[in-house]
Scaffold this motif. Structure first.
Motif: not given
Length: 812
Positions: A204-212, A228-233, A183-189, A283-285
């Motif tokens: 660790i977890t990085l957060h964003h306001t839109k779906k990644i 994300d879904v809006t086209g931002r990087i 969803k709006c989080k990025l989990h890194i191990w 959205e960016v694929n």
């Protein structure tokens, strides 16, 4: 049996170490393509479900580049180790849980300090815990687990993370980190130490306001990018400096240094800074760093590959690829990369100019159209002589695909539009038809109304060039049936005549005017003009077909079948009537039988005898497609199964293919199939180049039956060969179901639709009613169908003579 039409873009591909081969996940196999020719070399077969990951083992030294080993993971719950140069299966690991994604951070076999043993090889997998489905909620069924490939087992009960739905694992090129989007989080191990199964897990977890939607790791620095879904990087630098530090003392020092200034970082996320770029409108694929880390590649729904300079943010483009981008993969050769597109194509790019060198073309996916146009057919036509299939695509094209070679041949741009991926559909190609020899094509299209303006219907005629089915437009007819839509287009066997039927209540016969133009180069010119117009009681004309010799034209007038002389435009006879409108007509080879399929609340499959103008037999079946053998009196019907049969007799199947002899209402064989909705059938002649591949006991069949399902996956097989039917997976399941139920004896048909009426299979054909007097003519004179009755003059004389009293000479 030959299979094809599988998706080439269900998972990211992988290059071989010498960059001369590309490994592509295709359904339950891995296809190996040559990057030089773009053709398939071999395939890895063994998985029983969708292959979700393919990973090539990198060389441990420059001399090992010739080695060709890879790991694959599948939804069948197995991980397999291959030598894809042979190809040969080397090892199988069964973890008994579907695997949605797999990464292997390190392939290096580093000897231990003293004993010289190799360290264990570990993989991280995203799996579904099917064993605890009933006890756990859906949110906790997808787990991130560690798998010891050397010991062929999962690492204890260690669960690194849980997600609600399957997510793709992404590993850093250095092999030190891996992560997922949630969803709006990025989990890194941080990857566990090699050789250790009990090391502490750090995340660790990085957060964003839109779906990644996608993530990518920098090859050398602690930089991670996410779209994300809006086209931002978004680009985070210095992630994990606190959590992944070597010691707490270093972590505390870094915390003091970065706590004051962390531009762009949300809350207390463990990163030094976060910057944002925005060019994509959707959205960016695709996100991928270049091998040296200087550039970032991005792509999405616009079908444009963007190259960002990481330090300055400057960008350049590879525009108009024509389809949404899915994956970008770098090869060991810095001058070669690949990009996978949503239209089932993989482009091989020359770097850094980004020119397209080769294209591996799979069959295009089915189009999604408004519901009002769903009943106009599936837009599929078979070229029986060349072994090709023509399918319509979303960018207003017709793709010609080789059934024997399993690759695209050419595309015909039916409608010239400035179409971009993601644009609303404004034009629909409603039908496509091919002549028997495949040299001519006809298409119909409708422009959707916009604000009450539009709805233009066009009928187009095309002629093929000398090579690779390159069609050119010869004639275009606007509004061929006034403002009514076209229901069917069919070619005459000779190819010089076409019939188009319409819902407006008429049909038109188009004739080909063939001219040879003398100029610098002689060329043929085909033009089409209207030869005749016909209608029947202003009923909608819903289907049409020519007989094998072209002397009879059958046109469905809603629930009736009208027979015409196409040359003189004379009505010959009227057959009927069915309960619901007829949507498909087909003459059965060179026989005198006509197959009609109707749809609606009371669907029906009926076979009519043309010599007697009577109904031979019929069934209440929901027919999706019908195909007739050109040389024999056989036809195949694709039937959609009712819900009751899906759950009992044919578990997991939603359709069956029935092969009939037109004179016998009992199907000669049944195949159970999946994804029958939107499917198609066609008889194709055997391609001489493929004789060895499909020969059975040294004998090559003359004709094959092609079944294409709703996802455009297809299978070719000999319908008349018993051995071919036995190797069919679908047919085996279908017959096993019949035998298990013990119903319907040898035919297996009553278990689907109920008991058939009793009849004598060897009963003689009904004889013609005699036209001469008999001793008791009134008992037989009116028996049989009305069209079989003798002329009225003979009926009257026979009836009157039967009332007269006959006297012999002796009585006088």
């Amino acid at each position: 049996m030959m299979r094809g039409g599988r998706s080439l873009v269900s998972s990211p591909p992988a290059f071989s170490n010498d960059a001369k081969k590309l490994l592509v996940c295709t359904s339950n196999t891995v296809s190996v393509f040559s990057t030089v020719t773009g053709l398939q070399i071999t395939s890895l077969e063994g998985h029983t479900a969708l292959v979700t990951s393919v990973i090539v083992v990198p060389p441990s030294n420059p001399a090992a580049k010739v080695l060709c080993y890879c790991w694959t993971a599948s939804l069948d719950g197995t991980i397999r180790y291959w030598d894809f140069s042979l190809p040969e299966l080397m090892k199988t690991i069964d973890i008994r849980m579907p695997i949605f994604s797999m990464v292997i951070p390190s392939f290096l076999d580093v000897p231990a300090e003293e004993n010289g043993k190799h360290q264990d090889l570990f993989a991280y997998v995203s799996i579904e815990d099917t064993k605890e489905t009933q006890e756990k909620t859906q949110a906790s069924r997808i787990q991130i687990r560690n798998c010891n490939l050397s010991k062929s087992r999962l690492v204890g009960r260690l669960i690194l993370g849980e997600t609600r739905k399957p997510e793709v694992l992404t590993v850093s090129p250095s092999g030190k980190f891996f992560g997922i989007r949630n969803k709006c989080k990025l989990h890194i191990w941080k990857v566990l130490d090699q050789g250790s199964e009990r090391a502490a897990v750090r995340k660790i977890t990085l957060h964003h306001t839109k779906k990644i939607t996608v993530i990518a790791f920098h090859p050398t620095q602690r930089i991670i990018a996410a779209g994300d879904v809006t086209g931002r990087i978004l680009t985070w630098r210095g992630f994990g400096n606190r959590a992944f530090a070597a010691s707490n003392r270093v972590a505390d020092q870094k915390l003091i240094n970065v706590q004051e200034d962390k531009p762009g970082v949300r809350d207390n996320d463990d990163a030094d800074s976060c910057s944002t770029w925005h060019w994509h409108s959707a959205e960016v694929n695709v996100l991928s760093f270049s091998s040296d880390g200087s550039y970032l590649y991005s792509g999405g729904k616009e079908g444009v590959l963007v190259v960002w300079q990481l330090d300055t943010g400057k960008k350049k483009f590879l525009p108009r690829i024509g389809s949404p981008l899915l994956y970008f993969i770098d090869s060991p050769d810095p001058t070669l990369s690949s990009i996978s597109c949503a239209d089932n194509q993989i482009h091989l790019l020359k770097m850094p100019s980004m020119g397209i060198l080769k294209t591996i073309s799979g069959i295009k996916a089915p189009c999604c159209y408004p519901d009002i146009y769903e009943g106009l057919g599936n837009g599929i036509a078979f070229d029986q002589t060349a072994g090709l299939v023509a399918v319509r695509t979303e960018n207003y094209c017709i793709q010609f695909y080789s059934l024997f070679d399993d690759h695209g041949v050419s595309e015909v741009q039916v409608c010239e539009r400035n179409h971009q991926p993601g644009d609303d559909v404004t034009v629909i190609v409603t039908s496509v038809a091919l002549s028997i020899d495949g040299s001519l094509m006809s298409t119909s299209e409708v422009k959707l109304a916009e604000g009450g303006i539009g709805g233009l219907v066009c009928l187009k005629f095309w002629e093929a060039g000398s090579q690779n089915k390159e069609f050119s437009l010869s004639t275009i007819v606007y509004e061929p049936h006034r403002d009514a839509g076209i229901s069917a287009v069919k070619f005459h066997p000779s190819g010089n005549m076409v019939v188009s039927s319409s819902f407006g209540g008429d049909f038109k016969i188009w004739k080909n005017n063939h001219d040879v133009i003398q100029n610098d180069q002689m060329r043929q010119n085909f033009s089409w003009t209207c030869h005749a117009v016909g209608s029947y009681k202003k009923k909608p004309m819903t289907a049409a077909a020519f007989s094998a010799d072209g002397s009879v034209l059958a046109v469905a007038a809603e629930t009736l079948i009208t027979l015409w002389n196409p040359y003189k435009n004379v009505l010959l006879a009227v057959l009927g009537e069915t309960l619901t409108p007829i949507v498909n007509l087909s003459f059965v080879g060179k026989s005198d039988n006509l197959v009609a399929a109707s749809c609606g609340s009371n669907p029906q499959l009926s076979v009519w005898n043309m010599s007697k103008l009577s109904l031979s037999w019929s069934y209440k079946l929901h027919i999706e497609a019908v195909a007739s053998d050109v040389d024999l009196s056989s036809f195949a019907a694709l039937v959609l199964l009712p819900e009751s049969s899906k759950k009992t007799t044919f578990k997991g199947m939603d359709g069956v293919i029935l092969l009939f002899n037109a004179t016998d209402p009992v199907p000669t064989v049944i195949w159970a199939v999946k994804k029958a909705k939107g499917g198609a059938l066609g008889f194709v002649q055997v391609n001489p180049s493929s004789v060895e591949e499909i020969s059975i006991d040294g004998k090559a069949p003359e004709v094959l039956l092609a079944y294409m399902n709703g996802d455009h996956e297809y299978v070719l097989f000999d319908p008349y060969c018993k051995d071919a039917r036995e190797v069919s997976v679908s047919q085996k399941k279908g017959l096993a179901a019949h035998d298990h139920k013990g119903q319907t004896g040898q035919y297996g048909y009553a278990s689907i639709y109920g008991e058939l009426p009793e009849f004598d299979r060897k009963r003689p054909e009904a004889s013609w009613v005699p036209s001469f007097p008999s001793d008791r003519p009134w008992e037989t004179i009116f028996s049989g169908s009305s069209h079989n009755l003798p002329p009225l003059t003979k009926l009257c004389s026979a009836f009157l003579e039967s009332l007269l009293e006959k006297r012999t000479a002796a009585a006088e």
